[in-house]
Structures are given as C-alpha cells and as structure tokens.
Design an enzyme around this catalytic site. Structure first.
Site, PDB file in Angstrom:
ATOM      1  N   LYS A  47       0.839  -1.208   0.000  1.00 33.46           N
ATOM      2  CA  LYS A  47       0.000   0.000   0.000  1.00 33.46           C
ATOM      3  C   LYS A  47       0.873   1.258   0.000  1.00 33.46           C
ATOM      4  CE  LYS A  47      -0.203  -0.044   5.059  1.00 33.46           C
ATOM      5  NZ  LYS A  47      -1.002  -0.443   6.234  1.00 33.46           N
ATOM      6  N   ARG A 145     -10.433  -0.006  14.988  1.00 36.70           N
ATOM      7  CA  ARG A 145     -10.291   0.655  13.696  1.00 36.70           C
ATOM      8  C   ARG A 145     -11.233  -0.066  12.735  1.00 36.70           C
ATOM      9  NH1 ARG A 145      -4.371   1.300  10.915  1.00 36.70           N
ATOM     10  NH2 ARG A 145      -5.004  -0.657   9.968  1.00 36.70           N
ATOM     11  N   HIS A 176      -6.172  -7.187  13.068  1.00 34.95           N
ATOM     12  CA  HIS A 176      -4.960  -6.356  13.105  1.00 34.95           C
ATOM     13  C   HIS A 176      -4.703  -5.911  14.536  1.00 34.95           C
ATOM     14  CE1 HIS A 176      -1.918  -4.074  10.999  1.00 34.95           C
ATOM     15  NE2 HIS A 176      -2.429  -2.884  11.249  1.00 34.95           N
ATOM     16  N   ARG A 232       1.279 -10.635   7.321  1.00 33.29           N
ATOM     17  CA  ARG A 232       1.057  -9.447   6.472  1.00 33.29           C
ATOM     18  C   ARG A 232       2.079  -8.357   6.743  1.00 33.29           C
ATOM     19  NH1 ARG A 232      -3.995  -9.493   8.772  1.00 33.29           N
ATOM     20  NH2 ARG A 232      -3.382  -7.558   9.806  1.00 33.29           N
ATOM     21  N   TYR A 278      14.025  31.055   6.481  1.00 34.60           N
ATOM     22  CA  TYR A 278      12.875  31.811   7.008  1.00 34.60           C
ATOM     23  C   TYR A 278      12.888  31.928   8.527  1.00 34.60           C
ATOM     24  CZ  TYR A 278      10.505  31.149   2.469  1.00 34.60           C
ATOM     25  OH  TYR A 278      10.151  31.160   1.159  1.00 34.60           O
ATOM     26  N   CYS A 325      12.185  24.635   4.193  1.00 30.76           N
ATOM     27  CA  CYS A 325      11.291  25.349   3.282  1.00 30.76           C
ATOM     28  C   CYS A 325      10.570  24.343   2.400  1.00 30.76           C
ATOM     29  CB  CYS A 325      12.094  26.327   2.429  1.00 30.76           C
ATOM     30  SG  CYS A 325      13.150  27.411   3.417  1.00 30.76           S
ATOM     31  N   ASP A 327      10.939  23.706  -0.812  1.00 27.92           N
ATOM     32  CA  ASP A 327      11.774  23.040  -1.820  1.00 27.92           C
ATOM     33  C   ASP A 327      13.234  22.936  -1.432  1.00 27.92           C
ATOM     34  OD1 ASP A 327       9.527  23.273  -3.815  1.00 27.92           O
ATOM     35  OD2 ASP A 327       9.959  25.396  -3.440  1.00 27.92           O
TER      36      ASP A 327
END
Ligand SMILES: *Cc1c(COP(=O)(O)O)cnc(C)c1O
Length: 390
Positions: A47, A145, A176, A232, A278, A325, A327
């Site tokens: 997944k 869950r 699970h 799993r 920053y 930041c 990027d």
C-alpha cells in the site's frame, strides 16, 4: 562517434534529488520473512506506493522473494497492481460505498468485508456477476479501527446466510493488532485470544474462515504464535525495523531498500551572525560556508525537522540549519568546506557509511520510520537498482 546523449539516460541524471530503490533488497527481505514465517505464507503489503518505494517495482520484487500474496489498503491500489499485469493473489481493505467492487472482483481482487454494508455490497456484486464474491472477513479484535466489532453475532448470522445462498465465498478471516510493536503489551495476547474465539464462532455459524491472518511486521518478527496461515508484513519488506528498540534491520536479517540523494545547488561564504532561512531560526556562529540542499517539505523532508534533521555531505554528518522550506533546506558546512555545487548529499540510506537512516530522521522529527519513507514525494524521480524484477 557521436555526442548524442545515451538513449536511456536515467531519470535521475539531472535531478536535484531522487530516490534509489534496491529491488534486490526487497526480494531478499521477503525471502527472509518467508523463512521466518514458514509454514505460514507471506502477504507483502504494498500500500501507499509500497511505502514510497514504488508499487509495481515492490510488488514484483516481493513476488520474486517468495510472497504468496500482495496486500493493499485502497481498492484503487489493487486495480493499479492488476493494470501493471501483476496477477498474484491480492487483497484490499479500504473502499467507500461508491467504489466499483464489481470491477475489483472481475480483476480477481479479494475484497475485505468488515461491516454490514461491505457484506451487502459484496452480495449485490455477486448477484450482478452471477457468481459468488470471494471475500475476506475482518473482525475488530480490539484495535478499534476497521472490522466488525460489537455486532459480530448479528454479522456472522448474515454472513452465514450469504454463504449458504452462494452469494459470497469466504477465503480468509483476519484482524490487526493495536500494540504489535510492544510484544508484551497485554492487548497483544487479548486480541489473539479474541481472534481465535471469533474464528470458532464463525465455524459454529457454519462458515469456514479460510486463511487466517493477524500478524504485521512486528508480530511476524517477534511473535510466532500470531503467524497462523499467513503473515502481512509491510515495513519489514522494505528493510526497516518496526521495533527499533528491540532490534535493527540487520538484527532481523533485513536491509533498507531506500536511499535518498540530493545535489548541492549552492555553496557560499557567510559571515558570523548571518541568519539562515525563514525566520532566521539559525544564525552562523562564525564565518562559514553555507550549502543549499534542494529538498524541502514538498519532497518529504519533515518541516518539523528544522534545526534537527541529519544530512551527510562528503562523508560528514550535518544538521539542517534553520527552517525547512517547501523546496530547500540549508546546511552550515563549516569554514573549511572544500566541496562544490553538484556534490551529493545523502539524505537517507542504510547507515553503513555513517549516512542518516530513516530511523534517525524519525527521531529528529518525532515520528516513526514508516512516515519518513512513505512521505518521499512523487516528484522525486525513482531509480531502481538490484535488477528490476519482471
Ligand atoms: C499497513 C498494514 C499492514 C502492514 O503493517 P506493517 O506494520 O507495515 O508491517 C498489515 N495489515 C494491515 C491491515 C495494514 O493496514
């Protein structure tokens, strides 16, 4: 002779930053999990783009390593596995009422049934297709869950009716853990006992539970009594330890499949007292050399790792200087730095040569190694080494 570039220049050739995935590590990790789980079989969980490693690359490598099954969360991920021509047994466990369950069944994808509406959807799809829906039942044994929780008695009655009517065929029954990463936690034993009880209740209702599975990576590695018919594992497939306090990947016979590399795009002198990035949350303490690493939170560097995240340049570890930041991040490389733009920056690797690991990043950003690898962004090109499995 010609100056034309090679026809197959790698996607990473001019990249600012990229992810290298070692398919042979995934294959070998699965082979190790197969060995540990035997006689239980292995469902490799792929997944979330195989935890950031690349869905199809990982699926093929896992099958080459001996996985009998593939598991994904979303139904659309399962359809993507099939669209790539991968034909192995495949289970999905997350889909909304609007999903095309019929298309999934047509593609031989087994669909998890963990609620009454899931069951009704499967029965309706079976009627439309004129053949039983192959499903796996999910019982909530205490995680709180997905899966059937308090209405299990009513659910088993409805399920038994659907089986008797020939609408569904139960190929597996699973659950699970909440605390598999703390093997001695009392919920582990309690959930396991509840699971065995639920299997017996299904049988008493006249339903064969099919393949029984409960163990994620942590339980696969630390709790053989939870292996049942199938395990799993997800994280361990990629060579990371789900229980870093109990063992490193090497301790479990695993090796990390992901390496993340960037290239310095700027190297410049700065005076003592220069604020960096920053908000100036870092200030140089002396005259020094600053380096710009072209990866930021849009690429998967946690913003929370400002002034904390580790990076390696020319064999030396540095800590991000100031804020992360979108990027880019900055490094204070020290006054004696003799590198140049284009030098490789190891963001994450196996750690054998002192490079930061996913676990190091997890600790620097108050998270888990799962999140570090999974968040590496799609905009980073992926290079596969170790033989792209076919
Ligand atoms: C993600 C997931 C797994 C794999 O968990 P790991 O801890 O990565 O081994 C197994 N089963 C289910 C239901 C999952 O959601």
């Amino acid at each position: 002779m010609t100056d034309a570039p090679a026809a197959s220049a790698p996607a990473t050739a001019g990249a600012s930053a990229w992810v290298t995935v070692d398919a042979s590590a995934i294959r070998d990790n699965v082979a190790e999990l197969v060995r540990r789980a035997a006689p239980a079989q292995v469902m490799a969980v792929v997944k979330a783009d195989a935890y950031g490693h690349g869905l199809v690359t990982a699926a093929r490598a896992a099958l080459a390593g001996g996985a009998a099954w593939l598991g994904v969360a979303q139904l659309d991920e399962a359809l993507a596995v099939r669209a790539a021509g991968v034909d192995a047994p495949l289970l999905t466990w997350i889909y909304p009422p609007q999903a095309d369950v019929r298309a999934a069944l047509d593609a031989r994808i087994e669909v998890t049934v963990g609620s009454r509406w899931n069951l009704e959807t499967a029965v309706a799809a079976a009627r439309e297709r004129g053949r039983p829906a192959r499903v796996q039942v999910k019982v909530d044994t205490g995680l709180g869950r997905g899966g059937v929780l308090t209405d299990w008695p009513e659910f088993t009655v409805a399920l038994a009716r659907a089986v008797a009517d020939g609408a569904v065929e139960v190929t597996g029954t699973w659950s699970h853990f909440a605390w598999a990463d703390a093997p001695r936690h009392p919920t582990v034993r309690a959930q396991q006992e509840r699971y065995v009880e639920a299997l017996a209740e299904l049988e008493r209702a006249g339903v064969d539970p099919g393949l029984r599975h409960l163990a994620n990576s942590a339980a696969t590695l630390t709790n053989p009594s939870a292996h049942f018919d199938l395990v799993r594992p997800g994280l361990a497939v990629y060579g990371l330890s789900p229980v870093p306090d109990l063992g490193t990947p090497a301790d479990f016979g695993l090796r990390e499949a992901m390496r993340v590399t960037a290239r310095l795009t700027q190297v410049k002198r700065a005076r003592a007292g220069q604020g960096v990035s920053y908000g100036h949350e870092y200030t140089t303490a002396r005259d020094t050399v600053l380096g710009l690493v072209p990866m930021g939170y849009a690429d998967g560097i946690p913003r929370h790792a400002g002034n904390r995240g580790p990076l390696q340049v020319r064999g030396r570890r540095h800590t991000i200087a100031g804020r992360v930041c979108m990027d880019q991040v900055m490094l204070d490389l020290g006054p004696g730095f003799d590198g140049a733009p284009g030098d490789e920056v190891v963001v994450l690797g196996r750690g054998a040569d002192g490079e930061p690991t996913a676990q190091d990043w997890a600790e620097a950003a108050d998270t888990i190694n799962y999140e570090i690898v999974t968040r590496m962004a799609p905009r980073l090109p992926r290079a596969v080494i170790g033989g792209e499995p076919r």
